[in-house]
Design a protein around this motif. Structure first.
Motif, mmCIF file in Angstrom:
data_model
loop_
_atom_site.group_PDB
_atom_site.id
_atom_site.type_symbol
_atom_site.label_atom_id
_atom_site.label_comp_id
_atom_site.label_asym_id
_atom_site.label_seq_id
_atom_site.Cartn_x
_atom_site.Cartn_y
_atom_site.Cartn_z
ATOM 1 N N GLY A 26 82.176 45.063 -29.078
ATOM 2 C CA GLY A 26 81.643 44.751 -27.753
ATOM 3 C C GLY A 26 81.842 45.890 -26.772
ATOM 4 O O GLY A 26 82.687 46.761 -26.961
ATOM 5 N N GLY A 27 81.065 45.854 -25.702
ATOM 6 C CA GLY A 27 81.179 46.850 -24.653
ATOM 7 C C GLY A 27 82.012 46.348 -23.491
ATOM 8 O O GLY A 27 81.930 45.166 -23.116
ATOM 9 N N PHE A 28 82.824 47.228 -22.910
ATOM 10 C CA PHE A 28 83.632 46.870 -21.755
ATOM 11 C C PHE A 28 83.449 47.932 -20.682
ATOM 12 O O PHE A 28 83.523 49.130 -20.961
ATOM 13 N N VAL A 29 83.214 47.483 -19.442
ATOM 14 C CA VAL A 29 83.040 48.383 -18.300
ATOM 15 C C VAL A 29 84.032 47.979 -17.221
ATOM 16 O O VAL A 29 84.087 46.812 -16.825
ATOM 17 N N GLY A 30 84.798 48.953 -16.744
ATOM 18 C CA GLY A 30 85.698 48.732 -15.626
ATOM 19 C C GLY A 30 85.220 49.515 -14.426
ATOM 20 O O GLY A 30 84.923 50.707 -14.536
ATOM 21 N N PRO A 41 71.682 55.810 -4.482
ATOM 22 C CA PRO A 41 70.935 55.975 -5.739
ATOM 23 C C PRO A 41 71.719 56.689 -6.832
ATOM 24 O O PRO A 41 71.628 56.315 -8.008
ATOM 25 N N ALA A 42 72.487 57.715 -6.468
ATOM 26 C CA ALA A 42 73.246 58.447 -7.482
ATOM 27 C C ALA A 42 74.332 57.570 -8.095
ATOM 28 O O ALA A 42 74.550 57.598 -9.316
ATOM 29 N N PHE A 43 75.019 56.781 -7.258
ATOM 30 C CA PHE A 43 76.053 55.895 -7.799
ATOM 31 C C PHE A 43 75.439 54.779 -8.626
ATOM 32 O O PHE A 43 75.979 54.396 -9.674
ATOM 33 N N ARG A 44 74.323 54.246 -8.178
ATOM 34 C CA ARG A 44 73.663 53.188 -8.945
ATOM 35 C C ARG A 44 73.256 53.699 -10.334
ATOM 36 O O ARG A 44 73.433 52.999 -11.346
ATOM 37 N N ALA A 45 72.732 54.918 -10.401
ATOM 38 C CA ALA A 45 72.372 55.491 -11.702
ATOM 39 C C ALA A 45 73.618 55.752 -12.539
ATOM 40 O O ALA A 45 73.603 55.603 -13.769
ATOM 41 N N HIS A 46 74.694 56.157 -11.885
ATOM 42 C CA HIS A 46 75.985 56.357 -12.551
ATOM 43 C C HIS A 46 76.467 55.059 -13.193
ATOM 44 O O HIS A 46 76.857 55.023 -14.369
ATOM 45 N N LEU A 47 76.421 53.989 -12.422
ATOM 46 C CA LEU A 47 76.861 52.688 -12.927
ATOM 47 C C LEU A 47 75.954 52.202 -14.050
ATOM 48 O O LEU A 47 76.437 51.708 -15.091
ATOM 49 N N LEU A 48 74.670 52.337 -13.878
ATOM 50 C CA LEU A 48 73.730 51.925 -14.922
ATOM 51 C C LEU A 48 73.973 52.699 -16.210
ATOM 52 O O LEU A 48 73.972 52.116 -17.300
ATOM 53 N N GLY A 49 74.204 53.997 -16.095
ATOM 54 C CA GLY A 49 74.471 54.795 -17.289
ATOM 55 C C GLY A 49 75.724 54.355 -18.012
ATOM 56 O O GLY A 49 75.764 54.307 -19.245
ATOM 57 N N GLY A 50 76.765 54.006 -17.256
ATOM 58 C CA GLY A 50 77.988 53.531 -17.884
ATOM 59 C C GLY A 50 77.807 52.205 -18.591
ATOM 60 O O GLY A 50 78.297 52.006 -19.716
ATOM 61 N N VAL A 51 77.088 51.286 -17.961
ATOM 62 C CA VAL A 51 76.846 49.974 -18.553
ATOM 63 C C VAL A 51 76.003 50.096 -19.820
ATOM 64 O O VAL A 51 76.333 49.500 -20.855
ATOM 65 N N THR A 52 74.911 50.839 -19.742
ATOM 66 C CA THR A 52 74.028 50.939 -20.909
ATOM 67 C C THR A 52 74.723 51.642 -22.066
ATOM 68 O O THR A 52 74.520 51.271 -23.228
ATOM 69 N N TRP A 53 75.576 52.640 -21.749
ATOM 70 C CA TRP A 53 76.311 53.318 -22.825
ATOM 71 C C TRP A 53 77.290 52.350 -23.497
ATOM 72 O O TRP A 53 77.328 52.259 -24.725
ATOM 73 N N ALA A 54 78.077 51.624 -22.699
ATOM 74 C CA ALA A 54 79.049 50.706 -23.267
ATOM 75 C C ALA A 54 78.372 49.605 -24.078
ATOM 76 O O ALA A 54 78.871 49.174 -25.124
ATOM 77 N N ALA A 55 77.207 49.164 -23.601
ATOM 78 C CA ALA A 55 76.478 48.078 -24.255
ATOM 79 C C ALA A 55 75.563 48.555 -25.372
ATOM 80 O O ALA A 55 74.905 47.731 -26.018
ATOM 81 N N ARG A 56 75.505 49.868 -25.579
ATOM 82 C CA ARG A 56 74.616 50.459 -26.586
ATOM 83 C C ARG A 56 73.153 50.090 -26.336
ATOM 84 O O ARG A 56 72.415 49.744 -27.252
ATOM 85 N N LEU A 57 72.755 50.184 -25.080
ATOM 86 C CA LEU A 57 71.386 49.895 -24.690
ATOM 87 C C LEU A 57 70.676 51.190 -24.303
ATOM 88 O O LEU A 57 71.328 52.144 -23.858
ATOM 89 N N PRO A 58 69.363 51.241 -24.403
ATOM 90 C CA PRO A 58 68.639 52.441 -23.956
ATOM 91 C C PRO A 58 68.836 52.654 -22.456
ATOM 92 O O PRO A 58 68.860 51.691 -21.686
ATOM 93 N N THR A 59 68.993 53.908 -22.065
ATOM 94 C CA THR A 59 69.120 54.244 -20.647
ATOM 95 C C THR A 59 67.737 54.479 -20.059
ATOM 96 O O THR A 59 66.998 55.327 -20.565
ATOM 97 N N PRO A 60 67.372 53.743 -19.001
ATOM 98 C CA PRO A 60 66.054 53.959 -18.396
ATOM 99 C C PRO A 60 65.886 55.389 -17.915
ATOM 100 O O PRO A 60 66.841 56.013 -17.484
#
Length: 217
Positions: free
Chosen positions: A79-83, A198-217
């Protein structure tokens, strides 16, 4: 079906007023179904249906013994975990959690502008960022340096703000493998304004998608 995120926001210590903004951001960042909860019983249930579990500025002791077992088993099995931010101020009484996250919060100076130095652009959470990222946050210090146990993505430039306590090597954002799972942590995200950036939102999205093994938009 959209990937599901379990976003846990329980606090038994300091509570950030940015938590609602963080939940709202996660609901709009990607094609996620977000289950946001303060209920520790949510972590006692099977977690396999979730692409990732996110601790969003949690604090203090927030899990039951059964919840601890479920979370550990979930990450160990892939599983993926994001803190996010105060997730490092969480579960001090559970040694496993410190190992999972990579480091624990020690202290922070006042909320102020500073600079984060991106040392690894080969990650979805940082590839869009400049080499030096101007940001405003609390610039957490940690009890130990996670380098060597984690892949450090960005560090704090302590010369750019007042009150830093870790010295020249001050990790701020990192990721790591744990068992078969993936763990991502960012110390940023104290203020509500961060979740509109916007930069932080993309930062957070990248972390979530990486942990979840999802494609990054």
């Amino acid at each position: 079906m959209a990937p599901r995120l379990l976003v846990h926001t329980r606090t038994t210590g300091y509570r950030h007023d940015s938590i609602p903004a963080g939940i709202a951001a996660l609901r709009t960042l990607g094609d996620f179904e977000v289950h946001a909860t303060e209920d520790p019983a949510a972590l006692e249930q099977p977690l396999d249906a979730y692409a990732a579990v996110v601790f969003l500025s949690t604090s203090g002791e927030i899990l039951t013994p059964a919840g601890r077992e479920r979370l550990a088993a979930y990450v160990e099995s892939g599983g993926g975990f994001v803190g996010v931010h105060a997730a490092a101020c969480t579960e001090y009484d559970w040694p496993y959690y410190g190992d999972l996250l990579g480091a624990r919060f020690a202290r922070h100076p006042p909320h102020q502008p500073g600079k984060a130095v991106v040392e690894d652009h080969d990650h979805p959470a940082t590839r869009h960022l400049p080499a030096v990222w101007d940001f405003t946050d609390e610039w957490y210090d940690f009890r130990t340096n996670p380098r060597g146990r984690a892949r450090v993505l960005a560090t704090a430039d302590e010369s750019s703000y007042e009150g830093g306590g870790m010295g020249a090597d001050h990790p701020l954002v990192w990721c790591r493998g744990h068992g078969e799972g993936r763990v991502f942590y960012t110390a940023l995200g104290h203020a509500r304004e961060a979740y509109e950036d916007p930069a932080f939102r993309a930062h957070l999205l990248g972390g979530v998608t990486w942990a979840a093994r999802l494609p990054t938009p």
